[in-house]
Design an enzyme around this catalytic site. Structure first.
Site, mmCIF file in Angstrom:
data_model
loop_
_atom_site.group_PDB
_atom_site.id
_atom_site.type_symbol
_atom_site.label_atom_id
_atom_site.label_comp_id
_atom_site.label_asym_id
_atom_site.label_seq_id
_atom_site.Cartn_x
_atom_site.Cartn_y
_atom_site.Cartn_z
ATOM 1 N N LYS A 152 -8.287 3.204 -2.797
ATOM 2 C CA LYS A 152 -7.649 2.853 -1.382
ATOM 3 C C LYS A 152 -8.341 1.870 -0.686
ATOM 4 O O LYS A 152 -9.065 2.831 0.525
ATOM 5 C CB LYS A 152 -6.209 3.295 -1.463
ATOM 6 C CG LYS A 152 -5.704 2.662 -0.361
ATOM 7 C CD LYS A 152 -4.208 3.063 0.589
ATOM 8 C CE LYS A 152 -3.156 2.177 0.473
ATOM 9 N NZ LYS A 152 -2.376 2.317 1.090
ATOM 10 N N LYS A 203 -6.114 0.450 -5.774
ATOM 11 C CA LYS A 203 -6.023 -0.291 -5.116
ATOM 12 C C LYS A 203 -6.889 -1.433 -3.579
ATOM 13 O O LYS A 203 -6.887 -0.471 -3.046
ATOM 14 C CB LYS A 203 -4.666 0.469 -4.506
ATOM 15 C CG LYS A 203 -3.291 -0.389 -3.249
ATOM 16 C CD LYS A 203 -2.656 0.289 -2.627
ATOM 17 C CE LYS A 203 -1.862 -0.351 -1.915
ATOM 18 N NZ LYS A 203 -0.608 0.242 -0.785
HETATM 19 C C1 PBG Z 1 0.372 2.872 3.048
HETATM 20 C C2 PBG Z 1 0.410 1.270 1.773
HETATM 21 C C3 PBG Z 1 0.359 0.392 2.265
HETATM 22 C C4 PBG Z 1 0.523 -0.557 1.230
HETATM 23 C C5 PBG Z 1 1.613 0.235 0.345
HETATM 24 N N1 PBG Z 1 1.507 1.578 0.668
HETATM 25 C C6 PBG Z 1 -0.099 -0.610 3.382
HETATM 26 C C7 PBG Z 1 -1.108 0.038 3.661
HETATM 27 O O1 PBG Z 1 -1.608 0.242 3.351
HETATM 28 O O2 PBG Z 1 -1.527 -0.787 4.969
HETATM 29 C C8 PBG Z 1 0.564 -1.693 0.879
HETATM 30 C C9 PBG Z 1 1.222 -2.326 -0.808
HETATM 31 C C10 PBG Z 1 1.327 -3.931 -0.845
HETATM 32 O O3 PBG Z 1 0.671 -4.281 -0.041
HETATM 33 O O4 PBG Z 1 1.298 -4.215 -1.796
HETATM 34 N N2 PBG Z 1 1.735 3.602 3.152
#
Ligand code: PBG
Length: 331
Positions: free
Chosen positions: A202, A254
């Site tokens: 991520k 992601k």
């Molecule tokens: C964190 C989380 C995020 C997203 C999903 N889980 C935001 C981040 O890491 O700042 C982003 C998902 C999206 O942008 O669609 N719990």
């Protein structure tokens, strides 16, 4: 007469592109509704669903409208839903995440009672929606993220979500050791059937922008000390390997579109299903361009999802899941 195609005259790939039927026959990748997962937002205290301006068409749900969406998702035959909770009150430890009456746990029970085992129900296992500082973990006295104290919070959160009926918990906080810690706590709780989707690779991405509005994020700084540097490919493989070693049942990359190389690496190395998250900014970009008449919305959506699949995703989280399921019904 000279040969008009002097080199490799038999190489005529266009033969296979001649008709729609021929193209259909030789198509390498197809989208299936069952591969798509819809992320959904549930906000505590809402009486009507609320629009998210940076994600046209996506809403924060009430408890009732969430149940309806889950029922629609089951009817549409998509693979599952991923729940994100937006609590009314936040604190430093993210207490709402481990309160059985906290919004996400309540929503899990609502959705489970609505769809039973007809739909795979997943929940975001991260503290950022619940903390008043907006970080994915708890803070040490010096303001840095305390990795190992956060793991204990994730363990409690995972147990709450399993007890509330989650089929899969999505460990998205990017703390070291989170998959192993949560697995251990789930097993200790007797929740050995609850699966873990490791948000393995991520990245600290600009494409999460609209999500911050979707969850009313309290974050002021950034997540660069825990999410990955967008420049790093090899490190993505390392993160995937660690989550696999810790017992992840599925792994995720992601965001999706800017990280297709990482996704292809994951698909090659992973013995478990690989998911990709087409995040809020990817959604917003296409919606905004389409709203301006700059691209064909439907073709762009399908192309983006096909590209993610082609790169190796077995499962894709996308805010278009329900609409796409409709489009591809007879594909
Ligand atoms: C964190 C989380 C995020 C997203 C999903 N889980 C935001 C981040 O890491 O700042 C982003 C998902 C999206 O942008 O669609 N719990």
């Amino acid at each position: 007469m000279t040969d008009p195609l002097p080199y490799l005259p038999n190489a005529r790939p266009r033969r296979l592109r001649r008709t729609p039927a021929m193209r259909r026959l030789v198509r390498e990748n197809r989208l299936h509704a069952a591969d798509l997962v819809l992320p959904v937002f549930i906000r505590e205290g809402l009486t009507e669903p609320a629009a998210i301006s940076s994600m046209p068409g996506v809403r924060q749900h009430t408890r009732d409208s969430l149940k309806q969406v889950a029922a629609d998702a089951a009817t549409a035959g998509i693979g599952g839903v991923m729940l994100f909770g937006v609590p009314a009150v936040r604190d430093a430890e993210g207490s709402g995440a481990t309160d059985p009456d906290g919004i996400l746990n309540v929503a899990l029970r609502d959705v489970k009672s609505e769809v039973g085992s007809d739909l795979v129900v997943m929940s975001d296992l991260c503290l950022d929606e619940f903390t008043d500082h907006g970080h994915c973990g708890v803070l040490a006295a010096d303001g840095t993220i305390d990795n190992d104290r956060t793991l204990v919070r994730y363990q409690d959160m995972g147990v709450c979500q399993a007890d509330a009926g989650a089929d899969i918990v999505g460990t998205s906080g990017m703390m070291d050791g989170q998959v192993g810690a949560v697995r251990e706590a789930l097993d200790r709780n007797g929740s050995s059937d609850t699966a873990i989707l490791g948000y393995a690779a991520k990245y600290a991405s600009a494409f999460y922008g609209p999500f911050r509005e979707a969850v009313d994020s309290a974050l002021t700084g950034d997540r660069l000390s825990y999410q990955q540097d967008v420049a790093n490919r090899r490190e993505g493989s390392r993160e995937i390997a660690l989550d696999l070693a810790e017992g992840a049942d599925l792994v995720m990359v992601k965001p999706a579109m800017a990280f297709l190389d990482v996704l292809a690496d994951a698909a090659r190395m992973s013995p478990v299903p690989v998911a990709a998250y087409q995040v809020s900014g990817e959604y917003a970009m296409i919606e905004a361009a389409a709203a301006n008449g700059w691209i064909d919305r439907r073709r762009a959506v399908l192309e983006s999802l096909t590209g993610i699949k082609r790169a190796g995703a077995d499962i894709t989280l996308t805010y278009w899941a329900l609409e796409v399921a409709e489009w591809i019904r007879d594909a």
